[in-house]
Scaffold this motif. Structure first.
Motif, PDB file in Angstrom:
ATOM      1  N   PRO B  13       0.822  -1.206   0.000  1.00  0.00           N
ATOM      2  CA  PRO B  13       0.000   0.000   0.000  1.00  0.00           C
ATOM      3  C   PRO B  13       0.859   1.260   0.000  1.00  0.00           C
ATOM      4  O   PRO B  13       1.934   1.292   0.579  1.00  0.00           O
ATOM      5  CB  PRO B  13      -0.787  -0.117   1.314  1.00  0.00           C
ATOM      6  CG  PRO B  13      -0.006  -1.051   2.166  1.00  0.00           C
ATOM      7  CD  PRO B  13       0.667  -1.980   1.230  1.00  0.00           C
ATOM      8  N   ILE B  14       0.380   2.257  -0.678  1.00  0.00           N
ATOM      9  CA  ILE B  14       1.064   3.553  -0.701  1.00  0.00           C
ATOM     10  C   ILE B  14       0.284   4.498   0.199  1.00  0.00           C
ATOM     11  O   ILE B  14      -0.899   4.717   0.000  1.00  0.00           O
ATOM     12  CB  ILE B  14       1.137   4.105  -2.131  1.00  0.00           C
ATOM     13  CG1 ILE B  14       2.050   3.209  -2.978  1.00  0.00           C
ATOM     14  CG2 ILE B  14       1.637   5.529  -2.142  1.00  0.00           C
ATOM     15  CD1 ILE B  14       2.119   3.602  -4.429  1.00  0.00           C
ATOM     16  N   ASP B  15       0.950   4.982   1.213  1.00  0.00           N
ATOM     17  CA  ASP B  15       0.231   5.849   2.152  1.00  0.00           C
ATOM     18  C   ASP B  15       0.844   7.244   2.198  1.00  0.00           C
ATOM     19  O   ASP B  15       0.921   7.872   3.230  1.00  0.00           O
ATOM     20  CB  ASP B  15       0.181   5.216   3.550  1.00  0.00           C
ATOM     21  CG  ASP B  15       1.568   4.946   4.100  1.00  0.00           C
ATOM     22  OD1 ASP B  15       2.540   5.168   3.367  1.00  0.00           O
ATOM     23  OD2 ASP B  15       1.654   4.519   5.246  1.00  0.00           O
ATOM     24  N   GLY B  16       1.243   7.697   1.047  1.00  0.00           N
ATOM     25  CA  GLY B  16       1.762   9.062   0.998  1.00  0.00           C
ATOM     26  C   GLY B  16       2.998   9.255   1.809  1.00  0.00           C
ATOM     27  O   GLY B  16       3.142  10.220   2.541  1.00  0.00           O
ATOM     28  N   ALA B  17       3.915   8.313   1.689  1.00  0.00           N
ATOM     29  CA  ALA B  17       5.090   8.334   2.557  1.00  0.00           C
ATOM     30  C   ALA B  17       6.056   9.465   2.257  1.00  0.00           C
ATOM     31  O   ALA B  17       7.105   9.546   2.844  1.00  0.00           O
ATOM     32  CB  ALA B  17       5.822   7.009   2.465  1.00  0.00           C
ATOM     33  N   ALA B  18       5.702  10.332   1.343  1.00  0.00           N
ATOM     34  CA  ALA B  18       6.565  11.484   1.097  1.00  0.00           C
ATOM     35  C   ALA B  18       6.751  12.281   2.385  1.00  0.00           C
ATOM     36  O   ALA B  18       7.755  12.939   2.576  1.00  0.00           O
ATOM     37  CB  ALA B  18       5.964  12.365   0.019  1.00  0.00           C
ATOM     38  N   PRO B  60      -0.919   1.993   7.682  1.00  0.00           N
ATOM     39  CA  PRO B  60      -0.043   1.292   8.642  1.00  0.00           C
ATOM     40  C   PRO B  60       0.952   2.220   9.337  1.00  0.00           C
ATOM     41  O   PRO B  60       1.182   2.094  10.539  1.00  0.00           O
ATOM     42  CB  PRO B  60       0.676   0.267   7.762  1.00  0.00           C
ATOM     43  CG  PRO B  60      -0.200   0.062   6.588  1.00  0.00           C
ATOM     44  CD  PRO B  60      -0.876   1.377   6.343  1.00  0.00           C
ATOM     45  N   GLU B  61       1.536   3.134   8.562  1.00  0.00           N
ATOM     46  CA  GLU B  61       2.518   4.035   9.166  1.00  0.00           C
ATOM     47  C   GLU B  61       1.858   4.887  10.248  1.00  0.00           C
ATOM     48  O   GLU B  61       2.416   5.098  11.340  1.00  0.00           O
ATOM     49  CB  GLU B  61       3.127   4.927   8.066  1.00  0.00           C
ATOM     50  CG  GLU B  61       4.098   5.991   8.557  1.00  0.00           C
ATOM     51  CD  GLU B  61       5.479   5.446   8.860  1.00  0.00           C
ATOM     52  OE1 GLU B  61       5.681   4.237   8.680  1.00  0.00           O
ATOM     53  OE2 GLU B  61       6.330   6.221   9.304  1.00  0.00           O
TER      54      GLU B  61
END
Lengths: 762, 184
Positions: B13-18, B60-61
């Motif tokens: 999943p991509i959670d906007g980890a920028a 998750p983060e």
């Protein structure tokens, strides 16, 4: 048993008293601040300011402790890292006038002693924790943003201008002392250095830097001045451009940061006392080797980083070219060192679940190394080259790999964290370690075959690590890495570390670790038809290290005392070839017709070394804006009870800086010092030659130029009190027992520079 | 191997980890404890300090950081010498969070990761005065959070949004502003 009782059992009374003072600060009642300080934001003072001057030692301590990630491959406070780890910030690099990573390690680091061999031969000798070898940096692992910079074909790394990272691109340098193969595999024998570059923070920016330096010419005594014929002032300049921009791509936030730099050094002249010996390479008409030497160096580099969502793409490219005026014929335009590299990496990091984080890196590297020298004696050349030869060493490596690391924080509070990962890497190496060309005709040898090889090798590694923090004051770190490498076989690198923090700002760290260095393709195949045959098989070099460290912080003082004992095995070196080995090489056609068996050598696992030593470091901020810091290392390293050359028994650095305001004008003085050393000789000297103490000074003033926002200046002056380096060009030989020691000089014992940088916010 | 790696990496999943959380949660809570001692009214306010940790469901983060913050607050028990009363809020909307903060009389609203796009709306929805909007992501201070923590050259740094603090009638002393990155 209470925490204080544990502490009392663990440490001496004096430490307990000091620590109690630190604890007392935590509970002291805050008091009011001055009106001038308060007027910027608050009309009233806080009800709990810790001391009369408005300073808060505990807050300052929290802000002063680095968050590091090299030792355990995860973010953690440096006080609980499983190995001694410190950082050198961009601000420190600026105010102390640092130009390269090796200067940062020498002036600001702990435990480093670096030999700048560039004026004499190629490369750089990086000594850490008592170990220094003529190895081109093979025993340290250098990374840029986690990307390994050690060449995959030779294992060498050059943390000077040849690293290819503009100094303004550096955000900080993280240094882990000790064995690091448990996390990174080969080369991490004595230290791991991770250079972390800046990236876009807020808004869009354009950057520019221009720097101009001058260096005084030196005479035969290696001191500034001298009035030698053909002398010149050295000129060194660099121009850099860059930018950082934020954007949105497919709905994901992104940014790109790019820095490019051109660096050129047209060196000052330096006098080399003319030598009349028949083993020096003289051109027709020359009666002596020596005189006035100069060289040039160019080092263009580009560092780029683009991030979109969870993905980061990094690209680095650089070339480093430098003249080698003191090898072979004196100041020959053919002689030069070349290093170039192109590196790329695509990284991805994501959370699979609250407990699990997965990091993935695809990486690829191309590196090339070439060294050319020129000889005018047929003694140094192959048959038929009666007028001399141009000699060329070359190697190129291409590698690509994939690394994945899964981190599991089982309890979501970092008390029980597992890390498991793997790294697979393919390497393709080609090398021509001894090409001879006739100095007149440029013809290759008629009868001798010069060596060439092409080798494809594979590395696979798995690593695991378990961090256990069962109680607040104890952190345990257990790990191991298995490397399987077609170059040598298998190697396991374990580490066990315990960190105790009995009270605030006190850390006791104990560890045992093993590390290794892979014999590289280059070392395995290194041969020369006139004097060296290939080794073909070598074992990895191995080190076993035990360390104990005590870190202590007080109100405005922190210090660290660290002791270590390291035992090295299977160091790779050269030994005389046996007659049987020589005969095999002859049968393979690897020996020139003029080759004499008695002169031939080969690489082999030879020596065992042991080092006992310690480092001490401190940092003080007695008043706001004033910083005093320094470190000292005492280490005794011996090979068969004989002290190894170059490495002094004691060395270190010290510095003082005063900043008028945060990020404002700063005045700084940094020094490097070292004790008497045994000079290194590439020939068989009839007696050991010592070199006296070293003291290098660097005074720097830096800061903003107020009338143009974003414009900053930096000016620096350096002076080396001892202008010699611990490397001998000449000395007493059997044939010339009275020859005086001729040290290779510090390239520019007196130099200064002025630089301007501009950060334009768009 | 390559396919597996790609699958694991790209399928995640991509959670906007920028917007990355760079300062460990435990250290953030220790810093917050010190910083709030320098806010004009916080240390002397009556009663316990209600801390609302905001988590983005399904991220998750965000969930990890929220648990780490909760653990750190539970361990510290107090903040600026006031007892901590901790609550976790599953973020649905800024308005709902604002209502929750109002009814719970929250002193601190602490954003975990992945809420960068919502910070402006959250800041507007919070009751004024006195609520400190803190984020574990440094860049959120530029988007309207009052306080955040970030790494500058590997060292933790406090970031303060001065206009936002003024709007919330928060007054930080010059000592904090001297060591902080201040957004004006």
């Amino acid at each position: 048993m209470t925490r204080r009782n544990r502490w009392a059992l663990a440490l001496a009374l004096v430490v307990s008293l000091a620590s109690a003072r630190a604890v007392a600060q935590d509970t002291s009642a805050p008091e009011a601040e001055s009106a001038s300080e308060a007027q910027s934001a608050s009309a009233s003072a806080p009800s709990s300011a810790p001391d009369e001057e408005g300073a808060d030692p505990l807050l300052d301590a929290l802000l002063g402790e680095s968050v590091v990630s090299t030792a355990s491959r995860g973010a953690e406070r440096s006080s609980v890292a499983p190995a001694t780890t410190y950082t050198i910030s961009a601000r420190e690099i600026e105010i102390f006038g640092i130009r390269t990573v090796d200067e940062a390690l020498s002036f600001l680091g702990v435990g480093f002693y670096i030999g700048h061999v560039r004026d004499y031969d190629t490369g750089i000798d990086v000594g850490v924790s008592g170990l220094i070898q003529r190895d081109g940096g093979r025993h340290i692992l250098v990374m840029v943003d986690g990307h390994i910079m050690n060449s995959q074909d030779t294992g060498t790394v050059s943390p000077h201008e040849g690293l290819g990272v503009p100094v303004e691109a550096i955000d900080y340098i993280e240094v882990m002392l000790g064995a690091g193969s448990v996390a990174y595999g080969s080369n991490a024998m004595v230290a791991v250095i991770n250079v972390v570059t800046r990236h876009a923070s807020s808004g869009n920016h354009l950057y520019g830097v221009a720097e101009l330096g001058l260096a005084a010419p030196t005479g035969y005594d290696d001191l500034p001045g001298g009035g030698l014929p053909g002398e010149r002032v050295g000129l060194r300049y660099r121009l850099g451009l860059g930018g950082s921009f934020a954007f949105t791509l497919f709905g994901s936030p992104g940014d790109i940061t790019l820095r490019a730099e051109w660096l050129e050094d047209i060196s000052n002249s330096y006098g080399i006392t003319p030598t009349v010996q028949d083993d020096f390479s003289l051109r027709p008409g020359e009666t002596a080797w020596g005189g006035t030497a100069t060289h040039t160096m160019q080092a263009p580099s580009v560092v780029a980083r683009m991030r979109v969502g969870d993905f980061t793409l990094r690209v680095m490219a650089n070339q480093y070219t430098r003249g080698i005026p003191l090898i072979g014929a004196f100041v020959d335009p053919w002689s030069r060192e070349l290093r170039e590299a192109l590196r790329a990496e695509l990284a991805h990091r994501t959370s699979l679940s609250p407990e699990a984080t997965l990091s993935t890196r695809f990486y690829a590297d191309y590196t090339r190394f070439s060294e050319r020298t020129s000889y005018r004696l047929d003694y140094w050349c192959v048959e038929g080259q009666l007028d001399g030869c141009n000699f060329d060493i070359g190697s190129a490596g291409r590698s690509a790999g994939l690394e994945q690391v899964l981190t599991l924080d089982w309890t979501l509070d970092s008390r029980f964290t597992s890390t498991i990962g793997y790294d697979v890497r393919g390497r393709d190496t080609t090398a021509r370690p001894a090409d001879y060309y006739d100095v007149i005709t440029n013809a290759t040898p008629y009868t001798s075959r010069t060596p060439y090889w092409h080798q494809v090798t594979v590395l696979g590694a798995v690593f695991v690590q378990q961090i256990i923090r069962p109680i607040e004051w104890l952190s345990l770190n257990l790990g191991g890495r298995l490397d399987a490498d077609s170059l040598f076989g298998f190697r396991i690198s374990p580490r066990a570390a315990a960190v105790v923090t009995p009270v605030d700002r006190t850390t006791i760290r104990a560890s045992y670790a093993e590390a290794f260095r892979t014999p590289t393709s280059y070392e395995l195949g290194q041969s020369d038809p006139t004097f060296q045959i290939a080794a073909l098989t070598l074992r990895p070099e191995v080190v076993r290290t035990v360390e104990l460290e005590w870190q202590q912080g007080f109100d405005w003082l922190t210090f660290s005392l660290r002791g270590f004992a390291s035992f090295y095995e299977d160091f790779i070196g050269q030994r005389p070839a046996t007659m049987a080995e020589f005969d095999v090489a002859v049968a393979r056609g690897e020996v020139a017709a003029t080759g004499v068996a008695d002169n031939f050598v080969r690489n082999d696992n030879l020596s065992a070394l042991r080092t006992f030593g310690g480092t001490g470091s401190f940092s003080m901020r007695p008043v706001e804006g004033l910083t005093l810091a320094g470190s000292v290392q005492i280490a005794d390293t011996r090979q068969a009870d004989v002290q190894i050359p170059i490495m002094p028994l004691w060395c270190g650095n010290a510095r003082i800086a005063y900043e008028l305001s945060p990020n404002g004008v700063a005045f700084a003085l940094a020094t490097i010092f070292a004790g008497e050393r045994l000079a290194y000789a590439s020939f068989t000297a009839t007696r050991p030659i010592m070199i006296g103490e070293q003291l290098d000074l660097r005074l720097t003033v830096s800061g903003p130029i107020d009338f143009i926002p974003g414009l900053r200046f930096r000016t620096s002056f350096s002076y080396s009190v001892n202008p010699h380096q611990p490397y001998l060009i000449n000395g007493p030989l059997e044939a010339y027992p009275d020859a005086a020691p001729l040290y290779h000089p510090v390239s520019s014992p007196l130099f200064g520079y002025l630089g301007l940088s501009y950060d334009l916010s768009l | 191997m390559l396919g597996l790696a790609l699958g694991l990496a790209l399928g995640a999943p991509i959670d906007g980890a920028a917007d990355e959380v760079t300062v460990p949660a435990g250290l953030q809570v220790q810093l917050l404890d010190r910083v709030l001692r320098y806010e004009h009214g916080f240390p002397t306010a009556a009663g316990s300090a209600v801390v609302l940790v905001v988590v983005r469901p399904g991220a998750p983060e965000s969930e990890r950081v929220a648990v780490q913050l909760r653990t750190a607050f539970t361990s510290s028990r107090t903040i600026a010498d006031r007892a901590v009363e901790l609550a976790v809020h599953q973020y649905r909307s800024a308005a709902r969070l604002g209502r929750r903060a109002r009814t719970r009389h929250a002193s601190v609203v602490y954003l975990s990761a992945g809420l960068g796009a919502e910070v402006g709306a959250i800041a507007s929805a919070l009751p004024s005065p006195g609520v400190v909007l803190v984020s574990s992501v440094g860049a959120d201070v530029d988007r309207g959070a009052t306080l955040a923590f970030e790494l500058v050259s590997a060292r933790p740094t406090i970031a303060v949004n001065l206009p936002r603090a003024t709007a919330q009638q928060l007054q930080f002393s010059a000592h904090v502003l001297r060591v902080a990155r201040v957004v004006r």
